[in-house]
Scaffold this motif. Structure first.
Motif, PDB file in Angstrom:
ATOM      1  N   SER A 106       1.143  -1.344  -0.147  1.00  0.00           N
ATOM      2  CA  SER A 106       0.219   0.364  -0.018  1.00  0.00           C
ATOM      3  C   SER A 106       0.652   1.200  -0.032  1.00  0.00           C
ATOM      4  N   TRP A 110       3.312   0.734  -2.479  1.00  0.00           N
ATOM      5  CA  TRP A 110       2.049   0.403  -4.138  1.00  0.00           C
ATOM      6  C   TRP A 110       2.757   1.263  -5.140  1.00  0.00           C
ATOM      7  N   TYR A 113       5.564   0.299  -6.590  1.00  0.00           N
ATOM      8  CA  TYR A 113       5.425  -0.870  -7.815  1.00  0.00           C
ATOM      9  C   TYR A 113       4.568  -1.105  -8.732  1.00  0.00           C
ATOM     10  N   LYS A 114       4.041   0.018  -8.570  1.00  0.00           N
ATOM     11  CA  LYS A 114       3.070   0.478  -9.898  1.00  0.00           C
ATOM     12  C   LYS A 114       3.610   1.057 -11.070  1.00  0.00           C
ATOM     13  N   MET A 129       1.547  -8.907  -7.503  1.00  0.00           N
ATOM     14  CA  MET A 129       0.844  -8.510  -6.317  1.00  0.00           C
ATOM     15  C   MET A 129      -0.659  -7.687  -6.889  1.00  0.00           C
ATOM     16  N   LYS A 130      -1.508  -7.320  -5.932  1.00  0.00           N
ATOM     17  CA  LYS A 130      -2.058  -6.508  -5.955  1.00  0.00           C
ATOM     18  C   LYS A 130      -2.161  -5.304  -5.120  1.00  0.00           C
ATOM     19  N   GLU A 131      -2.077  -4.312  -5.363  1.00  0.00           N
ATOM     20  CA  GLU A 131      -2.834  -2.919  -4.818  1.00  0.00           C
ATOM     21  C   GLU A 131      -3.558  -3.685  -3.098  1.00  0.00           C
ATOM     22  N   ASP A 133      -2.812  -5.893  -1.393  1.00  0.00           N
ATOM     23  CA  ASP A 133      -2.006  -7.018  -1.699  1.00  0.00           C
ATOM     24  C   ASP A 133      -1.421  -7.507   0.395  1.00  0.00           C
ATOM     25  N   GLN A 235     -10.603  -6.780  -2.318  1.00  0.00           N
ATOM     26  CA  GLN A 235      -9.462  -7.465  -2.905  1.00  0.00           C
ATOM     27  C   GLN A 235      -9.879  -7.898  -3.886  1.00  0.00           C
ATOM     28  N   GLY A 238     -11.649  -5.758  -6.638  1.00  0.00           N
ATOM     29  CA  GLY A 238     -10.356  -4.954  -6.524  1.00  0.00           C
ATOM     30  C   GLY A 238     -10.606  -3.710  -6.867  1.00  0.00           C
TER      31      GLY A 238
END
Length: 315
Positions: A106, A110, A113-114, A129-131, A133, A235, A238
């Motif tokens: 987060s 994040w 990561y993005k 991974m997703k935001e 996670d 999650q 989304g």
């Protein structure tokens, strides 16, 4: 309603004053520190031009409670709280790093990561991974502790040791304490129906050489919380997480074109926006502590603080 911006006290035995982004710390006779939590609001390492009513009291009282709930694990600097906005403790020399620990992908992590990065502070982040996670295990991502007006910078464990910012023996203690505190903070949050997403800890060394926890702990300024209820459903779908932290301030600033970068202008904070932020901080207090927030009398707030601190120092 009065708020605290700057303070200019002269206490008996006062040696100097350190002004942080949202706190002022008075050195008393090289023995005690009197830390005053102001109502200043900081985001992206920039202090906003207007203060938030009760913010200092809220942060101070959350930190007091969390220090009490973790002192069996990690020694801390705290001795007393003679005023709702004040903590008094042992004089310490702060380590020049902040120990950030993350249980979830987060915020800053994040954003990195993005942008395609898979390493943060020398620590690998898994692919796919997703935001928001959860990480398989919490990761420690330290930052430098910047001087006033400068941005904190990500730094790896290897660089901290190579540059001699902290020696290896002490750094291993900081890491151990950080993991223990985060585990306890996670357990406390769970009892309140919350998830402790990420947080930062600051440590110092007393004159006797003991490493202790200093500053704030598990407050909405230093930590991010999600509501546990509905986390997994959001999650899976989304959806953004329902969270308790200062992130709502950061998001409002981002939406209004401000991220603390050169040339950007801080958006105007109307009276309505200030009241909204104050109410959100009260909500944060009540959810994080499980207690009802009792507003202190702010009619003559600086005189109140000065009187209470003087009474404590005389005693």
């Amino acid at each position: 309603m009065q708020t605290i911006n700057d303070t200019h006290f002269q206490f008996p035995g006062q040696k100097n004053v350190y002004k942080g982004k949202v706190r002022e710390v008075y050195n008393i006779a090289d023995e005690l520190l009197v830390m005053i939590a102001s109502d200043r609001l900081s985001a992206f390492d920039v202090v906003m031009p207007k203060q938030i009513p009760y913010k200092g009291q809220i942060l101070n009282q959350i930190a007091l409670l969390m220090m009490e709930e973790t002192k069996d694990l990690v020694p801390n600097w705290l001795m007393a709280s003679p005023d709702p906005n004040v903590s008094v403790g042992k004089l310490c020399t702060p380590f020049k790093v902040e120990m950030v620990i993350r249980g979830y992908l987060s915020g800053h992590a994040w954003r990195e990561y993005k942008a395609g990065k898979r390493m943060i502070c020398g620590v690998a982040m898994p692919d796919g991974m997703k935001e928001n996670d959860r990480f398989p295990e919490p990761i420690i991502t330290p930052t430098t502790k910047a001087d006033s007006g400068l941005h904190d910078q990500d730094i790896s464990r290897e660089d901290i040791l190579a540059k001699g910012i902290v020696d290896e023996k002490d750094y291993l203690v900081l890491e151990d304490y950080t993991r223990k505190l985060f585990k306890r903070g996670t357990e406390i949050a769970k009892k309140r129906g919350l998830l402790l997403v990420d947080t930062k800890y600051e440590f110092g060394k007393t004159k006797e050489g003991e490493i202790v926890l200093i500053d704030e702990i598990h407050t909405p300024d230093s930590s991010r919380y999600f509501y546990a209820d509905g986390y997994q459903e959001r999650q899976d779908q989304g959806l953004p997480q329902k969270q308790l932290s200062k992130e709502f301030v950061r998001q409002w600033l981002i939406e209004n074109g401000f991220q603390g970068l050169e040339g950007q202008v801080i958006p105007e904070m109307t009276d309505e926006k200030i009241e909204e932020i104050s109410n959100r901080y009260i909500e944060l207090f009540e959810n994080i502590t499980g207690q009802k927030f009792e507003k202190a009398d702010t009619t003559h707030i600086l005189e109140r603080i000065e009187r209470n601190v003087l009474d404590y120092l005389k005693a």
